[in-house]
Design a protein around this motif. Structure first.
Motif, PDB file in Angstrom:
ATOM      1  N   PRO A 133     -61.306  31.332  48.839  1.00 15.10           N
ATOM      2  CA  PRO A 133     -61.145  30.537  47.602  1.00 15.10           C
ATOM      3  C   PRO A 133     -61.215  29.035  47.822  1.00 15.10           C
ATOM      4  CG  PRO A 133     -59.512  32.292  47.694  1.00 15.10           C
ATOM      5  CD  PRO A 133     -60.157  32.242  49.040  1.00 15.10           C
ATOM      6  N   PHE A 134     -61.148  28.594  49.096  1.00 12.07           N
ATOM      7  CA  PHE A 134     -61.081  27.160  49.381  1.00 12.07           C
ATOM      8  C   PHE A 134     -62.267  26.672  50.214  1.00 12.07           C
ATOM      9  CE2 PHE A 134     -56.914  29.347  50.078  1.00 12.07           C
ATOM     10  CZ  PHE A 134     -56.490  29.274  48.764  1.00 12.07           C
ATOM     11  N   LEU A 135     -63.332  27.496  50.327  1.00  9.44           N
ATOM     12  CA  LEU A 135     -64.460  27.153  51.185  1.00  9.44           C
ATOM     13  C   LEU A 135     -65.665  26.742  50.348  1.00  9.44           C
ATOM     14  CD1 LEU A 135     -64.301  30.040  53.827  1.00  9.44           C
ATOM     15  CD2 LEU A 135     -63.110  27.830  53.846  1.00  9.44           C
ATOM     16  N   PRO A 136     -65.985  25.455  50.287  1.00 13.92           N
ATOM     17  CA  PRO A 136     -67.176  25.041  49.542  1.00 13.92           C
ATOM     18  C   PRO A 136     -68.480  25.439  50.237  1.00 13.92           C
ATOM     19  CG  PRO A 136     -65.621  23.217  49.818  1.00 13.92           C
ATOM     20  CD  PRO A 136     -65.196  24.313  50.742  1.00 13.92           C
ATOM     21  N   ARG A 174     -52.199  30.346  41.277  1.00 18.16           N
ATOM     22  CA  ARG A 174     -53.474  29.652  41.128  1.00 18.16           C
ATOM     23  C   ARG A 174     -54.349  30.320  40.059  1.00 18.16           C
ATOM     24  NH1 ARG A 174     -56.772  30.345  44.649  1.00 18.16           N
ATOM     25  NH2 ARG A 174     -55.760  31.952  45.914  1.00 18.16           N
ATOM     26  N   SER A 175     -55.274  29.536  39.527  1.00 12.47           N
ATOM     27  CA  SER A 175     -56.228  30.019  38.528  1.00 12.47           C
ATOM     28  C   SER A 175     -57.641  29.880  39.099  1.00 12.47           C
ATOM     29  CB  SER A 175     -56.094  29.222  37.230  1.00 12.47           C
ATOM     30  OG  SER A 175     -54.791  29.328  36.697  1.00 12.47           O
ATOM     31  N   PRO A 176     -58.045  30.767  40.016  1.00 15.04           N
ATOM     32  CA  PRO A 176     -59.326  30.589  40.711  1.00 15.04           C
ATOM     33  C   PRO A 176     -60.541  30.627  39.797  1.00 15.04           C
ATOM     34  CG  PRO A 176     -58.376  32.751  41.197  1.00 15.04           C
ATOM     35  CD  PRO A 176     -57.325  31.966  40.481  1.00 15.04           C
ATOM     36  N   LYS A 177     -60.441  31.341  38.680  1.00 15.58           N
ATOM     37  CA  LYS A 177     -61.584  31.407  37.772  1.00 15.58           C
ATOM     38  C   LYS A 177     -61.754  30.134  36.948  1.00 15.58           C
ATOM     39  CE  LYS A 177     -61.393  36.450  37.386  1.00 15.58           C
ATOM     40  NZ  LYS A 177     -61.232  37.608  36.471  1.00 15.58           N
ATOM     41  N   PHE A 211     -63.858  24.489  39.384  1.00 16.49           N
ATOM     42  CA  PHE A 211     -65.275  24.127  39.340  1.00 16.49           C
ATOM     43  C   PHE A 211     -65.577  23.031  40.369  1.00 16.49           C
ATOM     44  CE2 PHE A 211     -63.954  25.532  35.162  1.00 16.49           C
ATOM     45  CZ  PHE A 211     -64.950  26.429  34.782  1.00 16.49           C
ATOM     46  N   LEU A 212     -66.790  23.082  40.925  1.00 14.46           N
ATOM     47  CA  LEU A 212     -67.333  21.979  41.720  1.00 14.46           C
ATOM     48  C   LEU A 212     -68.460  21.345  40.914  1.00 14.46           C
ATOM     49  CD1 LEU A 212     -67.594  23.366  45.376  1.00 14.46           C
ATOM     50  CD2 LEU A 212     -65.840  21.885  44.415  1.00 14.46           C
ATOM     51  N   VAL A 213     -68.485  20.018  40.900  1.00 11.83           N
ATOM     52  CA  VAL A 213     -69.536  19.336  40.152  1.00 11.83           C
ATOM     53  C   VAL A 213     -70.849  19.456  40.923  1.00 11.83           C
ATOM     54  CG1 VAL A 213     -70.253  17.168  39.102  1.00 11.83           C
ATOM     55  CG2 VAL A 213     -67.821  17.763  39.208  1.00 11.83           C
ATOM     56  N   ASN A 214     -71.887  19.864  40.213  1.00 11.56           N
ATOM     57  CA  ASN A 214     -73.211  20.100  40.800  1.00 11.56           C
ATOM     58  C   ASN A 214     -73.949  18.767  40.924  1.00 11.56           C
ATOM     59  OD1 ASN A 214     -75.597  21.144  41.693  1.00 11.56           O
ATOM     60  ND2 ASN A 214     -76.014  22.383  39.884  1.00 11.56           N
ATOM     61  N   GLU A 215     -73.669  18.061  42.030  1.00 12.36           N
ATOM     62  CA  GLU A 215     -74.191  16.714  42.240  1.00 12.36           C
ATOM     63  C   GLU A 215     -75.281  16.709  43.304  1.00 12.36           C
ATOM     64  OE1 GLU A 215     -70.014  14.355  41.361  1.00 12.36           O
ATOM     65  OE2 GLU A 215     -70.186  15.679  43.095  1.00 12.36           O
ATOM     66  N   PRO A 216     -76.253  15.796  43.215  1.00 12.94           N
ATOM     67  CA  PRO A 216     -77.405  15.809  44.132  1.00 12.94           C
ATOM     68  C   PRO A 216     -77.034  15.758  45.615  1.00 12.94           C
ATOM     69  CG  PRO A 216     -77.810  14.328  42.295  1.00 12.94           C
ATOM     70  CD  PRO A 216     -76.390  14.760  42.172  1.00 12.94           C
ATOM     71  N   SER A 217     -76.021  14.978  45.970  1.00 20.18           N
ATOM     72  CA  SER A 217     -75.705  14.787  47.388  1.00 20.18           C
ATOM     73  C   SER A 217     -75.059  16.000  48.035  1.00 20.18           C
ATOM     74  CB  SER A 217     -74.793  13.572  47.559  1.00 20.18           C
ATOM     75  OG  SER A 217     -73.551  13.781  46.909  1.00 20.18           O
ATOM     76  N   VAL A 273     -66.674  31.793  43.482  1.00 19.30           N
ATOM     77  CA  VAL A 273     -65.650  30.907  44.037  1.00 19.30           C
ATOM     78  C   VAL A 273     -65.964  29.456  43.708  1.00 19.30           C
ATOM     79  CG1 VAL A 273     -64.631  30.016  46.172  1.00 19.30           C
ATOM     80  CG2 VAL A 273     -64.947  32.478  45.874  1.00 19.30           C
ATOM     81  N   ASN A 274     -67.191  29.043  43.984  1.00 22.55           N
ATOM     82  CA  ASN A 274     -67.622  27.673  43.724  1.00 22.55           C
ATOM     83  C   ASN A 274     -68.518  27.646  42.490  1.00 22.55           C
ATOM     84  OD1 ASN A 274     -66.366  26.520  46.130  1.00 22.55           O
ATOM     85  ND2 ASN A 274     -67.924  27.658  47.269  1.00 22.55           N
TER      86      ASN A 274
END
Length: 526
Positions: A395-398, A56-59, A62-68, A78-79
């Motif tokens: 690594p998998f916890l938002p 895996r390439s954890p670096k 990305f999570l999209v920074n969305e309003p909801s 991580v996130n």
């Protein structure tokens, strides 16, 4: 024929030739061979090589920074946030790339419990990737397929290399997740495990809102319906220990715990196979056949897998449907667990190989998530490296770790679950000096914990880690139960134990607003 296919019900369509949609296993194997993506082993498994990225390439995730979702995410290393506009530009570039190809599409589910399952569509550039995800997800019946409406879509384009200056990524590789749109983009890496773990990340976000605890664990069940959970990071033994001929496998890596019990999030297994042998792991050995996928495994001239070789990587892998394991539970649904085992591969060689935890210690060690990252599981890891991964799956916890930890604590109390810490790592010294605890001993300790045999023997507290260590265990030499007995230099052992205790304390200091009864349940360095 080009058909507009919606990535999800919440995003825009793009066109592609739909002849490669929901192909059966033989057709995907034929396509992978015809396109030169992979070769067949002597036993009939499909062997692929993933190139420069073998983990895996954890670096690059990305999570999209969305309003909801913005206020619910535990932002940090991580996130990592990605702006919606950046994601949109990347989406357009990836879909333009894929429209020029003939991708392979699979429609399936995550979540064996119909009350909590997520309909998923995966669009792959490569046939072998599509076979991989077909075997790893839950495969729908023909009736379910006719009614399938994806709520999450993965677009996987390993041949598309991002331009960081143009695409807003860190490198050519990217795993970009839009929770609001139900869309995942993966590119620049051929490592198939990125698909599996990105889906798990989404489930880790969605399930808590349904009152379900998502868990990075394997699970099995005995003849009497007694369920056991095995938490741990990659390489700690989840897949190996849960594939027990004496018990039925529910799943090897990802589960949900609802008000009704345990359910598998996946429909397949993804096993590390470095050092795999028929004698030690017969069920996994027999599961690697036609329909299975091998990653980065060396072959001899007769195309026989050489599982002891790590020329490409130590992170060699096998993916196969869970029903390739005899007596597996299909669908993967069972009752509430009786026993939980936290698996750690302690490279310092000082943790007891098995110990009983109080409820407070269980919460402490769940939040700590101590283990050693093993070679190859992530880019750059070449030998065991001590790490703390909250909830054995950071690594998998938002969401913040406390969200998951509080849910686990409530369920342990509600169902009166026994919890053990099992060290599958080193004994007789640290990595490079000692040796890993023999698998036969670990199996014996796990079975004794599950059957309740360890509750019948005296236990003593470890002076540093303060966990309860059994004085005996069926099938295990008594001297290895106390790791200090296996070291040549007792004073060096004490120093190493105190150093590890100090690292526990330093790591735990980052958690705020933790009840003192949990904070004080950890190791003491003095």
């Amino acid at each position: 024929m080009s058909t507009p296919i919606y990535a999800t019900t919440r995003s825009n369509p793009f066109s592609f030739d739909d002849r490669n949609r929901n192909l059966p296993v033989p057709a995907l194997v034929e396509a992978a061979l015809a396109r030169g993506e992979a070769i067949l082993t002597r036993e009939g498994a499909l062997r692929a090589v993933t190139g420069k990225y073998t983990g895996r390439s954890p670096k690059d995730k990305f999570l999209v920074n969305e309003p909801s979702v913005r206020d619910k995410i535990d932002w940090g290393p991580v996130n990592q946030p990605m702006d919606p506009e950046v994601f949109d530009r990347l989406y357009r570039r990836v879909t333009e790339y894929m429209e020029k190809r003939q991708p392979y599409i699979f429609d399936g589910y995550a979540g064996a419990d119909p009350a909590h399952r997520l309909p998923i569509r995966v669009i792959n550039e490569l046939a072998w990737h599509n076979l991989f995800i077909r075997q790893l997800l839950i495969r729908p019946t023909q009736r379910e397929l006719a009614e399938h409406r994806p709520e999450l879509t993965l677009i996987v384009a390993p041949g598309f290399k991002a331009d960081p200056a143009r695409d807003g990524t860190r490198s050519e590789t990217f795993i970009a997740i839009s929770l609001e749109r139900g869309l995942i983009l993966i590119g620049g890496t051929y490592y198939a495990g990125e698909m599996k773990k990105s889906i798990f990340s989404v489930m880790n976000y969605l399930l808590p809102e349904q009152g379900v605890l998502p868990m990075h664990c394997s699970a099995n069940v005995g003849e009497d319906g007694d369920v056991a959970l095995f938490f741990g990071l990659s390489g700690t033994g989840k897949t190996t220990l849960s594939a027990d001929p004496e018990r039925r496998l529910i799943g090897d890596d990802e589960h949900g715990w609802s008000g009704r019990g345990i359910f598998n999030i996946e429909g397949g297994c993804y096993a590390k196979c470095i050092g795999l042998s028929r004698e030690k792991e017969p069920q996994i050995w027999e599961a690697i056949r036609f329909g299975s996928v091998l990653e980065n495994v060396m072959l001899d001239d007769q195309r026989t897998p050489l599982y002891d070789r790590k020329d490409i990587t130590e992170n060699t892998r096998a993916a196969y449907p869970v029903d390739y394991i005899p007596s597996s539970v299909v669908p993967g649904i069972a009752g509430h667990p009786k026993v939980i085992l936290f698996l750690t591969a302690d490279a310092s060689g000082v943790l007891p190989p098995v110990s009983r935890l109080t409820p407070e210690q269980a919460m402490y060690h769940f939040l700590s998530g101590y283990t050693s990252k093993l070679a190859g599981t992530e880019r750059g890891i070449v030998e065991p490296e001590a790490t703390f991964s909250a909830c054995f799956g950071a690594p998998f916890l938002p969401r913040p770790p406390l969200v998951y930890a509080e849910m686990l604590g409530e369920k342990i109390a509600e169902h009166d679950v026994r919890v053990y810490l099992v060290n599958t790592g080193w004994s007789g010294g640290p990595y490079g000096v000692g040796k890993r605890v023999k698998l036969e001993y670990t199996r014996a300790m796990v079975r004794a914990a599950i059957k309740g045999d360890l509750e019948k023997v005296p236990m003593r507290p470890d002076p540093v880690f303060r966990v309860a260590v059994p004085e005996s265990c069926p099938g295990v030499p008594q001297e290895i139960l106390w790791p200090k007995n296996t070291w040549k230099d007792p004073e060096q052992f004490d120093r190493q134990a105190r150093e590890l205790a100090r690292r526990f304390q330093e790591n735990f200091a980052k958690f705020k607003d933790i009840p003192s009864r949990i904070r004080d349940a950890g190791p003491k360095a003095e």
